[in-house]
Scaffold this active site. Structure first.
Site, short mmCIF file in Angstrom:
data_model
loop_
_atom_site.label_atom_id
_atom_site.label_comp_id
_atom_site.label_asym_id
_atom_site.label_seq_id
_atom_site.Cartn_x
_atom_site.Cartn_y
_atom_site.Cartn_z
N ASN A 151 1.22 0.43 -8.78
CA ASN A 151 1.79 -0.60 -7.91
C ASN A 151 0.67 -1.48 -7.36
O ASN A 151 -0.09 -1.06 -6.49
CB ASN A 151 2.56 0.07 -6.76
CG ASN A 151 3.15 -0.94 -5.79
OD1 ASN A 151 3.23 -2.13 -6.08
ND2 ASN A 151 3.56 -0.45 -4.63
N LYS A 164 1.00 -4.11 -5.62
CA LYS A 164 1.39 -4.69 -4.33
C LYS A 164 1.11 -6.20 -4.33
O LYS A 164 1.22 -6.85 -5.36
CB LYS A 164 0.71 -3.95 -3.18
CG LYS A 164 0.97 -2.44 -3.21
CD LYS A 164 0.51 -1.73 -1.97
CE LYS A 164 0.80 -0.25 -2.09
NZ LYS A 164 0.49 0.48 -0.84
N HIS A 216 10.33 0.73 -1.20
CA HIS A 216 8.98 1.11 -0.79
C HIS A 216 8.90 1.11 0.73
O HIS A 216 9.52 0.29 1.41
CB HIS A 216 7.95 0.16 -1.38
CG HIS A 216 6.55 0.65 -1.28
ND1 HIS A 216 5.81 0.58 -0.11
CD2 HIS A 216 5.75 1.27 -2.19
CE1 HIS A 216 4.63 1.11 -0.32
NE2 HIS A 216 4.55 1.54 -1.57
N GLU A 226 6.76 0.13 2.75
CA GLU A 226 6.30 -1.12 3.36
C GLU A 226 7.47 -2.07 3.58
O GLU A 226 7.53 -2.79 4.59
CB GLU A 226 5.22 -1.75 2.48
CG GLU A 226 3.93 -0.96 2.51
CD GLU A 226 3.04 -1.17 1.30
OE1 GLU A 226 1.99 -0.51 1.22
OE2 GLU A 226 3.39 -1.98 0.42
N GLU A 229 6.76 9.29 -1.33
CA GLU A 229 5.53 8.72 -0.80
C GLU A 229 5.49 8.93 0.72
O GLU A 229 6.08 8.15 1.47
CB GLU A 229 5.45 7.23 -1.10
CG GLU A 229 5.34 6.90 -2.58
CD GLU A 229 4.88 5.46 -2.79
OE1 GLU A 229 3.79 5.28 -3.34
OE2 GLU A 229 5.60 4.54 -2.37
N GLY A 275 -2.31 4.34 1.53
CA GLY A 275 -3.39 3.44 1.89
C GLY A 275 -4.28 3.93 3.00
O GLY A 275 -5.14 3.18 3.48
N SER A 332 -2.18 7.57 -1.66
CA SER A 332 -3.63 7.75 -1.83
C SER A 332 -3.98 8.61 -3.03
O SER A 332 -4.90 9.42 -3.00
CB SER A 332 -4.26 8.31 -0.55
OG SER A 332 -4.09 7.41 0.54
#
Length: 250
Positions: free
Chosen positions: A10, A12, A96, A98, A166, A172, A212
């Site tokens: 991904n 992003k 996701h 985010e 996730e 991250g 990560s």
């Protein structure tokens, strides 16, 4: 039932034309296991999808990072599943963390998006995961079960759905769930599918890990019986690291 290992990258909201070409060149030159052993999917920003598709080797596939919840129309800035089909993009990431956090996408909205994409013939990487606060309060399974339930209530055909666990606290941050932590959640998710969908879906659905993931930790994670692959974020942008997670223990 054997589940084919799955690796998604991904990217992003990152990349330039030249950077994209450089990463694709690295992927194209790599020696990796054949398609019947590992499935590799590259998720580029929408503006680069056709470029990546035109340059990427034929045994790797391309994913969008989001699509709209229904047919296109007066939805400025959105991308419909029909558009992805028209471009020949076979995969999309939906839900996701985010987008859940920053754009307030609810479990129900994510479930609707997954169902619509699948109905249009697009395969989905459906993301679920808990925050650090939720993990520390002991509600990890309640959270991911509720997220999965919202998808299961709308989806009848699971053949084209990959679940990506996730943990939000690991995305991250450099923190990563231990192999035992990842296996525990993946195992419980498979039990949930068995109890709430059916045993065939539980046995065949791939549950991949993201958070990560990098070349240093992927081998131990991949060795877990219910970890069927990875959704890699930052490491998938590093040319030096881009291949290390494709060939863990497959």
């Amino acid at each position: 039932m054997a589940r084919k290992f799955f690796v998604g990258g991904n990217w992003k909201c990152n990349g330039t034309t030249e950077e994209v070409k450089k990463i694709v060149t690295t992927l194209n030159e790599a020696e990796v296991p054949p398609e019947d052993v590992v499935e590799v999917v590259v998720s580029a920003p929408f503006v680069f999808l056709t470029l990546v598709k035109s340059l990427l080797r034929s045994d790797f596939h391309v994913a969008a990072q989001n699509c709209w919840v229904r047919k296109g129309g007066a939805f400025t800035g959105e991308i419909s599943a029909e558009m992805l089909v028209n471009l020949g993009i076979p995969w999309v990431i939906i839900g996701h963390s985010e987008r859940r956090a920053l754009l307030n996408e609810s479990n129900e909205f994510v479930g609707d998006k997954v169902a619509y994409a699948v109905s249009q013939g697009v395969k989905v990487i459906a993301c679920i995961g808990e925050t650090l606060e939720q993990r520390e309060s002991g509600s990890t399974m309640a959270v991911v079960a509720a997220q999965t339930k919202a998808i299961a209530e709308k989806v009848t055909n699971w053949e084209n759905v990959v679940l990506a666990y996730e943990p939000v606290w690991a995305i991250g941050t450099g923190k990563v769930a231990t192999p035992a932590q990842a296996q525990e959640v993946h195992c419980e998710l498979r039990k949930w599918l068995n109890d709430n969908v059916n045993s065939e879906v539980a046995a065949s659905t791939r549950i991949i890990y993201g958070g990560s993931v990098n070349g240093a930790n992927c081998n131990e994670l991949a060795a877990q019986p219910d970890v069927d692959g990875f959704l890699v974020g930052g490491a998938s942008l590093k040319v030096s690291d881009v291949l290390s997670f494709i060939v863990p223990l497959v």
